[in-house]
Design a protein around this motif. Sequence first.
Motif, mmCIF file in Angstrom:
data_model
loop_
_atom_site.group_PDB
_atom_site.id
_atom_site.type_symbol
_atom_site.label_atom_id
_atom_site.label_comp_id
_atom_site.label_asym_id
_atom_site.label_seq_id
_atom_site.Cartn_x
_atom_site.Cartn_y
_atom_site.Cartn_z
ATOM 1 N N CYS A 408 -7.311 7.638 3.033
ATOM 2 C CA CYS A 408 -6.359 6.546 2.878
ATOM 3 C C CYS A 408 -6.150 6.252 1.395
ATOM 4 O O CYS A 408 -7.101 5.971 0.678
ATOM 5 C CB CYS A 408 -6.871 5.294 3.583
ATOM 6 N N CYS A 411 -7.265 2.271 0.688
ATOM 7 C CA CYS A 411 -8.643 1.774 0.695
ATOM 8 C C CYS A 411 -9.679 2.870 0.522
ATOM 9 O O CYS A 411 -10.855 2.587 0.329
ATOM 10 C CB CYS A 411 -8.919 0.994 1.970
ATOM 11 N N CYS A 426 -4.197 4.344 8.593
ATOM 12 C CA CYS A 426 -5.609 4.193 8.261
ATOM 13 C C CYS A 426 -6.341 3.430 9.373
ATOM 14 O O CYS A 426 -5.888 2.377 9.820
ATOM 15 C CB CYS A 426 -5.744 3.456 6.936
ATOM 16 N N CYS A 429 -7.844 0.067 7.152
ATOM 17 C CA CYS A 429 -7.000 -1.026 6.634
ATOM 18 C C CYS A 429 -5.593 -1.018 7.209
ATOM 19 O O CYS A 429 -4.758 -1.826 6.831
ATOM 20 C CB CYS A 429 -6.928 -0.968 5.112
ATOM 21 N N PHE A 431 -3.211 0.903 6.676
ATOM 22 C CA PHE A 431 -2.145 1.429 5.802
ATOM 23 C C PHE A 431 -1.394 2.525 6.556
ATOM 24 O O PHE A 431 -2.003 3.369 7.195
ATOM 25 C CB PHE A 431 -2.777 1.996 4.522
HETATM 26 ZN ZN LIG Z 1 -7.110 2.275 4.450
#
Ligand SMILES: [Zn+2]
Length: 539
Positions: A408, A411, A426, A429, A431
Motif C-alpha cells: 500500500c 500506509c 488496502c 487503511c 486506500f
Molecule cells: Zn494502506
Amino acid sequence: MRTVKRHTLPLNQTKLEKLGLVVSAYAKEKQYWLSLLQTKAYRGLIRKHRVIRDQFVKDQYQSVTGLQARMWKLALTDACETMDKYFQSRFDVVKKSIYQKPWSENQKHYAYWLLSDYPRLFSLLDDVVPVFDSKNRTQAIEHHHAKTVINFIRTSLISLLRKQPKINKTRKARSFVLDGSCYHLYQDEVTQTQYLSVMGLEAGKRIVIPLKGQQKVSGTIRIVTDDKVNYRVHVGFDVVANIMPDDAMDIEALDFGYSEVATNQHGKHYGVKLGAMLTKATDDRTDKGRKRNKLRAIANKAFIKGDAHKARNIKNNNLGQVKWKAREQDVKAGIDREINTAFNQIHSKIVVTEDLTHVFSGKDLGSKVNYRLSSWVKGSLRKRSEFKALVKGFDHKTVNAAYTSQTCPACGCVHKNNRKADKFKCTHCAFEGQADQVAAMNLVERAYDREITRYMPHGVVKQALTTRFQRSVEGKLTAGKSSTQQPDCNEQDTRHGAEKALTSAVSRKAKSTKAVSPVHHSVSESLTPNSALVDVGRF
Ligand SMILES: [Zn+2]
C-alpha cells in the motif's frame, strides 16, 4: 519530492561576492565534516548527524570556515547524507556479488544484515564479530559459515574505504543549503517582485536576492550556482522519505503488463492496444491450430487408406509452414510497433522499471496469452527500453519490484489480498487505486530506496517492508499518546510526509511533468551529493 528551480534576477557585485563567500565557506565546512566522518571515531555515526551535532554544540564548536551556527549544522547534515549515499551506492555492488555467491540463504541474510547498520559494519574492522540476532530467524548461523561472510564483507569494506578519499577531490563548491530559519521570503507590493533574504557569513546581515517569477518558497532549500554569477534556488515540495534527485519531477515509473504496454505512477497508460492484439493473436492461433489439426487428421486418414496423393496435397497446400510463420511474424511486428509507440510517448528523464531480465515475475500472465507471445513481449520490452534509453537519452533505472503490486503506497501494508485483479484496495487503511498505477507508485519509491536494493532476495524485501510497516504503526500509536514527541526527528515524521506526497501524487494524476532544463542528468550524478538534502529517518 519535486524540485522547483527559481532563478534570480541579475545580482550586483556586492551580493555576488557575499554569496560567493558563503558558497566557498559552506563547501569547506562540508569538507571538514566529510573528513571527520572518515575517522574511526565518527564513521559509525553517518546516519546520526544529530548525535555529532549535539556533541559539537556541547563543546562550543565554532565553524572553522566562519559559517554561522545554524549553517554549520546544515553542512554537517549534508556531509552525512553524502557519506551515506557514497556507501549505499557502493553497497549495491557488494550486494550484487553477495547475491551471486553460492552461499546459503542464511549466509546471505547475515551478509545483508551486516551491511544494514554502520556501527555494526565498521565493528568488523575492530575484529568484532556481530552476533546474528535477527528475531525472524530461528536458525543460527554456523561459525565457519559466518566467518566466510565476515571475511568477504571486511575485504569489500576495506577496499571501499581505500577509494573513499576520491569523494573529496571531485567536489566543486557550487551550492549551500538553508533551512526555513535561515531565509525569509517577502514581496514588494508595488513591483510584485519576490525577494529572498538569506543568511550570509555576517550575523544579523542577510543577503537579499530578487527572484524571477512568483511561487512559494518553503522548507529546506538549496542555493545553487555553476559559475558564481548566475544563482538559482532549488525548492523541494512534498518531501518523500528518500533522497530524490533534482529532477524528481522528471521521473516516471512504468509497470509493464499485458493489457497495455505500461502504466505510470499517475495512472497514464501507454500502448493500450497491446491487450487486444495479444488476445486476438492467441485466439487466431488456437483457431488456426485447431483447423490444422483437423486437416492433419484428414491427411493421415487418407494416407492410411492408401490415398498418398491426397495426403501429400493437403500437407503441401494446407499445412505449409510459410504462411503460418509469416503470420506469426506479422503479429510480432505488430507487438513491436505498439511497444515502440509506447516508448516514443515517454519524455521523462528518468525511467524506472522492474528488472527486465525477469519482467512480469509474480504477475498473473493471463492464461489467454500464448506463452511464445508473452516471451516475445518481454524480449521486445527489454530491447526497446535499452535502445530508447540510448536514443532519447533517458536514464533507465531498474529496481527490485518484489511486492510492488501488493504494497500500500499510503500506509505501507503488504498483503497479497491488497490486490485483486486490476483493483488495489488496502486491507489495512482502505486506500484504493488502480493496481498497475499503485505498482508504478511503489516503483518510484524503490528507485530511491536505500534499503531495498535491486538484488535483494524476495524474502528479505518482504521482511524489510513488514518491519517498516510495523514501525510506522507503532510510531503512530506513540505519537498519539505522547505529546513530548520531537517534531523534527524520526520515522513518523517522514512517514507523514510520504503520505502527503502520495496523496498529492494521486491528485496530481496525469499532470504532465515535462523537462524544465535541457541538461541531461544521469541518475548516478543526481544521486551523488549536492542535489538534495532531506532528513531521512525512515530506517
Ligand atoms: Zn494502506
